[in-house]
Design an enzyme around this catalytic site. Structure first.
Site, PDB file in Angstrom:
ATOM      1  CD  GLU A 180      39.108  34.246  36.549  1.00 25.31           C
ATOM      2  OE1 GLU A 180      38.289  35.196  36.070  1.00 25.31           O
ATOM      3  OE2 GLU A 180      38.525  33.054  36.662  1.00 25.31           O
ATOM      4  CG  HIS A 190      31.742  28.299  37.755  1.00 24.93           C
ATOM      5  ND1 HIS A 190      31.709  29.620  38.738  1.00 24.93           N
ATOM      6  CD2 HIS A 190      33.055  28.798  36.892  1.00 24.93           C
ATOM      7  CE1 HIS A 190      32.978  30.207  38.319  1.00 24.93           C
ATOM      8  NE2 HIS A 190      33.541  29.656  37.196  1.00 24.93           N
ATOM      9  CG  ASP A 208      42.186  30.404  40.030  1.00 29.55           C
ATOM     10  OD1 ASP A 208      42.081  30.168  38.849  1.00 29.55           O
ATOM     11  OD2 ASP A 208      41.032  30.943  40.780  1.00 29.55           O
TER      12      ASP A 208
END
Length: 388
Positions: free
Chosen positions: A138, A360, A80
Site C-alpha cells: 500500500e 511514518h 507492508d
C-alpha cells in the site's frame, strides 16, 4: 449474531496483540513482503479456510462461505512496512535494521486475521460470503490494490469496508467521512540543468541552485493564487539536492515532491501549472528543466449510502466510545481503487497511545485496544450488511 462475534473477538484479543507484535518485529517493505504473506497463508491454512496466494503479487485473499445464501462482503487490510529505523524502546521493536511498521499495517493484518477466525467459527449460522483481502504494497505506488483487483480479488463482491488505525485520533473512536476522505497522491521529480563553473565567476554560469530555488518559490503561489480557496491542494517539495564543493556553482539540481488533491479538476490544474511554471522558469534563465509528474493513487471517495450504514452500525458496537464525522486527510491510500469498482466505505479507528507520534515517524506506535474496536466494527458491518 453480532454479540457472538463480539465475544469471540474479546476472547481472541491477547492473540491479536501477540500476532501484531510478531509482525511488528518482522516487517517487510512494499513488494518484498514474502514472509508476511506466508505468515498470513499459514494462519488460514491452520484454520482450514480457503485462500488464494500470490494475488496480484504478494497478496492473499481468503474466502468464507456462510451456511445461508446472502451477499458477498469484502474486508481489506494492508501488510507492508516502511524503510524507517524503529526508534521505540519496546519489547516488540523491529528486528530488521532500517525497516519498521510505522503506519499500523501490522495491526490491520492481525485485526483482519482474527476477525476472519471469528467469522469462520460462526460460518454455519451466517448468511452470505466473506472475502478477506490481505493487500501488499500500500505504501508505494503503483501499490498492491490495483494488481489484486486485476487478479480478481473483487469478483462477485457486493460491498467493501476498510479501516485505518489512526495514531493521532482519540482511541476507540470511529471517524467517518462521506465523499472524499483521503487525497490523490502524486509525485513530481524535476531536474534543472544549468551550466556550472567557478564560484568566483558566476557571470559565466547558469546557477542551478538559484534556478531551482526560483522554482520552489514560484510553486508556493500555485495553491494560494491558482486554486479556488474552496478547494484543497498541497504541493510540498521534500528533496532538494545539488551536491558540490563550496566554491563551485552548481551545474544541476534535483527536486522531488508530492502533490495532494481531492478534485480531478484541481489535480489536472496542478499538473499543468507545474509544467507551465517550469517552462517559464527555464525560458527566463535560458536553461533546461525537465519535469516528471507521476500520478499515484486517486482520491479515496466513500459512497454515501455505505458510509451512512457504517456510521449507524458503529454506534451500536460495544467498546466504541464515539462515532464522529471527521474531516478529510491529505494522506493517500490505494483503497481508492476498490471504491472505484464496488460500493463501500473507508473509515478511521482512533488509536492514539499515551505518547503519540504521527504516522511514518520512527517512534510511531498505537493503542492496541483499538484493534478490537476495528475488528468489531468491520465484523458488525459485514454481518449487518446481509440484512440490507
Amino acid at each position: 449474531m453480532n454479540e457472538k462475534l463480539y465475544q469471540l473477538l474479546d476472547n481472541s484479543f491477547d492473540d491479536m496483540v501477540s500476532v501484531r507484535r510478531y509482525l511488528h518485529q518482522h516487517p517487510e517493505v512494499s513488494f518484498h513482503e514474502t514472509n508476511t504473506a506466508q505468515f498470513i497463508q499459514d494462519f488460514y491454512q491452520e484454520l482450514g479456510v480457503e485462500f488464494r496466494s500470490n494475488v496480484g503479487g504478494n497478496g492473499v485473499v481468503a474466502r468464507i462461505e456462510g451456511g445461508k445464501p446472502g451477499k458477498t462482503v469484502a474486508l481489506r487490510a494492508d501488510f507492508d512496512a516502511l524503510p524507517i529505523q524503529d526508534q521505540k524502546d519496546v519489547p516488540y521493536k523491529s528486528t530488521v535494521p532500517g525497516v519498521m511498521h510505522a503506519c499500523g499495517h501490522d495491526g490491520h493484518t492481525s485485526t483482519l486475521l482474527h476477525l476472519a477466525k471469528a467469522i469462520h467459527e460462526l460460518k454455519d449460522e451466517l448468511a452470505g460470503t466473506y472475502v478477506f483481502i490481505h493487500q501488499h504494497a500500500e505504501e508505494y505506488a503503483p501499490g498492491g490494490a490495483i494488481s489484486m483487483i486485476e487478479d480478481g480479488c473483487l469478483d462477485g463482491v457486493d460491498v467493501i469496508f476498510g479501516t485505518h488505525l489512526w495514531s493521532m485520533m482519540e482511541p476507540n473512536t470511529i471517524q467517518y467521512v462521506s465523499g472524499p476522505i483521503m487525497a490523490a497522491a502524486d509525485r513530481i521529480e524535476i531536474t534543472v540543468q544549468g551550466a556550472g563553473g567557478h564560484g568566483a565567476s558566476p557571470h559565466q554560469t547558469k546557477d542551478a541552485i538559484v534556478i531551482a530555488s526560483q522554482l520552489v518559490t514560484n510553486f508556493q503561489q500555485l495553491v494560494s493564487r491558482r486554486v479556488d480557496p474552496i478547494e484543497s491542494a498541497v504541493l510540498s517539495i521534500g528533496s532538494f539536492v545539488s551536491d558540490n564543493a563550496f566554491n563551485i556553482i552548481a551545474d544541476s539540481a534535483e527536486l522531488k515532491g508530492t502533490v495532494r488533491t481531492f478534485s480531478p479538476e484541481i489535480r489536472d490544474l496542478m499538473e499543468s501549472e507545474i509544467h507551465r511554471i517550469a517552462e517559464g522558469t527555464a525560458l527566463m534563465n535560458n536553461c533546461e528543466i525537465n519535469v516528471a509528474y507521476t500520478r499515484g493513487y486517486p482520491a479515496v471517495v466513500n459512497h454515501d449510502k455505505e458510509t451512512a450504514f457504517l456510521r449507524d452500525v458503529a454506534k451500536e458496537v460495544p467498546g466504541v466510545k464515539e462515532v464522529i464525522q471527521t474531516i478529510p486527510q491529505m494522506g493517500g491510500e490505494d483503497f481508492a481503487y476498490y471504491l472505484e469498482q464496488v460500493p463501500g466505505t473507508f473509515f478511521f479507528t482512533g488509536a492514539q497511545p499515551e505518547n503519540a507520534y504521527p504516522h511514518h515517524h520512527p517512534r510511531f506506535d498505537f493503542d492496541e485496544s483499538a484493534m478490537l474496536s476495528a475488528a468489531k466494527t468491520l465484523g458488525a458491518a459485514a454481518l449487518t450488511y446481509q440484512k440490507q
